[in-house]
Write an enzyme that holds these catalytic residues in place. Structure first.
Site, mmCIF file in Angstrom:
data_model
loop_
_atom_site.group_PDB
_atom_site.id
_atom_site.type_symbol
_atom_site.label_atom_id
_atom_site.label_comp_id
_atom_site.label_asym_id
_atom_site.label_seq_id
_atom_site.Cartn_x
_atom_site.Cartn_y
_atom_site.Cartn_z
ATOM 1 C CG HIS A 11 4.761 -9.344 2.449
ATOM 2 N ND1 HIS A 11 3.778 -10.237 2.067
ATOM 3 C CD2 HIS A 11 4.118 -8.321 3.051
ATOM 4 C CE1 HIS A 11 2.594 -9.762 2.432
ATOM 5 N NE2 HIS A 11 2.775 -8.594 3.046
ATOM 6 C CG HIS A 13 2.172 -3.613 3.853
ATOM 7 N ND1 HIS A 13 1.022 -3.765 3.112
ATOM 8 C CD2 HIS A 13 2.433 -4.837 4.376
ATOM 9 C CE1 HIS A 13 0.600 -5.022 3.192
ATOM 10 N NE2 HIS A 13 1.448 -5.696 3.951
ATOM 11 C CG LEU A 14 7.530 0.896 0.927
ATOM 12 C CD1 LEU A 14 8.286 1.273 -0.340
ATOM 13 C CD2 LEU A 14 8.371 1.248 2.148
ATOM 14 C CG ASN A 39 -2.245 -3.276 1.568
ATOM 15 O OD1 ASN A 39 -1.101 -2.904 1.306
ATOM 16 N ND2 ASN A 39 -2.612 -3.595 2.801
ATOM 17 C CE LYS A 96 -0.873 -10.528 -0.388
ATOM 18 N NZ LYS A 96 -0.461 -9.612 0.658
ATOM 19 C CG HIS A 133 -3.734 -12.252 3.552
ATOM 20 N ND1 HIS A 133 -3.065 -11.330 4.313
ATOM 21 C CD2 HIS A 133 -4.554 -12.910 4.413
ATOM 22 C CE1 HIS A 133 -3.464 -11.416 5.579
ATOM 23 N NE2 HIS A 133 -4.373 -12.369 5.656
ATOM 24 C CG HIS A 171 1.937 -12.730 5.792
ATOM 25 N ND1 HIS A 171 0.848 -13.521 5.561
ATOM 26 C CD2 HIS A 171 1.630 -11.528 5.265
ATOM 27 C CE1 HIS A 171 -0.079 -12.817 4.943
ATOM 28 N NE2 HIS A 171 0.378 -11.603 4.749
ATOM 29 C CG LEU A 216 -5.016 -9.819 10.680
ATOM 30 C CD1 LEU A 216 -6.172 -9.112 10.005
ATOM 31 C CD2 LEU A 216 -5.505 -11.076 11.404
ATOM 32 C CG ASP A 244 3.053 -8.433 6.635
ATOM 33 O OD1 ASP A 244 2.708 -7.566 5.809
ATOM 34 O OD2 ASP A 244 2.249 -9.010 7.386
ATOM 35 C CG HIS A 248 -1.555 0.286 10.803
ATOM 36 N ND1 HIS A 248 -2.535 0.583 9.877
ATOM 37 C CD2 HIS A 248 -1.217 -0.998 10.578
ATOM 38 C CE1 HIS A 248 -2.781 -0.484 9.137
ATOM 39 N NE2 HIS A 248 -1.983 -1.466 9.530
ATOM 40 C CB ALA A 260 -4.054 -6.324 11.431
HETATM 41 C C1 NCD Z 1 -1.133 -5.428 6.539
HETATM 42 C C2 NCD Z 1 -1.356 -3.936 6.400
HETATM 43 O O1 NCD Z 1 -1.473 -3.251 7.429
HETATM 44 O O2 NCD Z 1 -1.405 -3.441 5.273
HETATM 45 N N1 NCD Z 1 -1.387 -5.820 7.896
HETATM 46 C C3 NCD Z 1 -0.893 -6.909 8.515
HETATM 47 O O3 NCD Z 1 -1.283 -7.160 9.656
HETATM 48 N N2 NCD Z 1 -0.017 -7.684 7.959
HETATM 49 C C4 NCD Z 1 -1.996 -6.163 5.592
HETATM 50 C C5 NCD Z 1 -1.547 -7.585 5.391
HETATM 51 O O4 NCD Z 1 -0.496 -7.849 4.831
HETATM 52 O O5 NCD Z 1 -2.294 -8.478 5.804
HETATM 53 ZN ZN ZN Z 2 1.387 -7.701 4.297
#
Ligand code: NCD
Ligand code: ZN
Length: 341
Positions: A11, A13-14, A39, A96, A133, A171, A216, A244, A248, A260
């Site tokens: 899991h 996010h790139l 996302n 997803k 999620h 998660h 989150l 996860d 940011h 988040a």
């Molecule tokens: C994730 C994100 O920033 O893309 N944020 C997070 O708090 N985990 C989105 C997600 O996986 O809920």
């Molecule tokens: Zn995530």
């Protein structure tokens, strides 16, 4: 020394563009493959979007070996043919499901799961996993209860209706999440992040508000942390590594309406090693990090290995991120495990 089969991150996010360029190497340094979250803005809803995004990730890697395992973002309007195409495509590994409004960039998510049942039926038939999620979005539900309520209101009925659907509850943060997965046969599993093993919700408020601990689903009470940690180190194949890591920029975290997401990629494997060692469960780390997930996804196990040594290092206070900066998980803290070359 600790040598493991090279692990995978199920899991991740790139992001895209300059952000992607600044962070992808942290994951590639540690993991052989990762399930890439869709996302983006706009989200990755089509197989063609996923393939184009995959090419951008490969370009950002600049030759580093790392395999992005692509996913599609489910919407109320996803065509059935797109799901069939995804199931048949070698580079698309899952779909997803974000309840609309549940988290960062989820405004295009699914309004009601009933709307997409025909798509889930195709997934159940073809074996394409649904990544969930697991939080309800009803503002009347307490934010700390949203996972437990989701399990009751959405997952239990879904399992009744489509018991053969392959599903990953992403998660997990609660005892109810752990118990739900344990009560399922082997076609349902869960990923576990480092922060949900390590921190309870007090970490959000220690010496003032801590936006870099905000993700989150949000951190939960200590009893839930213990349940999640116990699941991670238990050796049960239904639980596996998913960081996860969700970057940011500093300014999007240190502000009113902080985003988040916790950026753990630069420290993730080292932190998991610390967690497993602390529980006297280092012998279970390889299963969690390198075997259970691959088995669930039907992927070959990695043949290369990675070695960590017991040597302290201090996580940088901040790292470059596009033309700005980002604060990594455990910034400024000392970690006890270090990667060797
Ligand atoms: C994730 C994100 O920033 O893309 N944020 C997070 O708090 N985990 C989105 C997600 O996986 O809920
Ligand atoms: Zn995530």
């Amino acid at each position: 020394m600790l040598t493991l089969k090279r692990p995978d991150d199920f899991h991740l996010h790139l992001r895209d563009g300059a952000a992607l360029d600044s962070i992808v190497h942290y994951s590639a340094r540690r993991f052989a493959r990762a399930i890439i979250m869709p996302n983006l803005t706009p989200p990755v809803t089509r197989v063609s979007d996923a393939l184009a995004y995959r090419e951008r990730i490969l370009a950002a890697l600049g030759g580093d070996s790392f395999e992005p395992l692509m996913t599609l973002y489910l919407t109320d309007n996803t065509p059935a043919d797109e799901i069939r195409a995804a199931a048949a495509h070698e580079h698309v590994h899952a779909v997803k499901y974000y309840p609309a409004g549940a988290t960062t960039h989820s405004e295009n998510g699914v309004m009601r799961l009933e709307h997409v049942y025909p798509l889930l039926e195709i997934m159940a038939e073809t074996g394409l996993p649904l990544l969930v999620h697991g939080e309800v979005t009803d503002p009347a539900v307490d934010v700390f209860d949203r996972e437990a309520v989701f399990i009751e209101q959405v997952l239990e009925p879904l399992r009744e209706r489509l018991p053969e659907l392959r599903l990953v509850l992403e998660h997990i943060t609660t005892e109810q999440g752990v118990e739900y997965v344990k009560s399922c046969p082997r076609n349902q599993a869960a990923t576990i992040t480092p922060q949900h093993c390590l921190l309870n919700r007090n970490a959000l408020f220690r010496d003032g508000m801590r936006p870099h601990h905000f993700c989150l689903p949000v951190l939960k009470a200590e009893s839930h942390r213990q349940a999640v940690l116990n699941a991670a180190v238990s050796g049960d194949e239904r639980f596996f590594l998913g960081t996860d890591s969700a970057p940011h920029a500093r300014g999007r975290k240190e502000c009113a309406h902080a985003c988040a997401g916790i950026f753990s990629a630069p420290v993730a494997l080292e932190v998991y090693a610390e967690i497993f060692e602390h529980c006297g469960a280092l012998d279970k780390l390889q299963g969690f990090a390198s075997e259970h997930g691959a088995r669930f996804y039907g992927l070959p196990e990695n043949t290369e290995s990675i070695t960590l040594k017991k040597a302290a290092w201090t996580v940088p206070d901040s790292l470059p991120y596009g033309d700005g900066e980002i604060i990594p998980f455990r910034a400024g803290e000392e970690l006890t495990w270090t990667l060797t070359d």
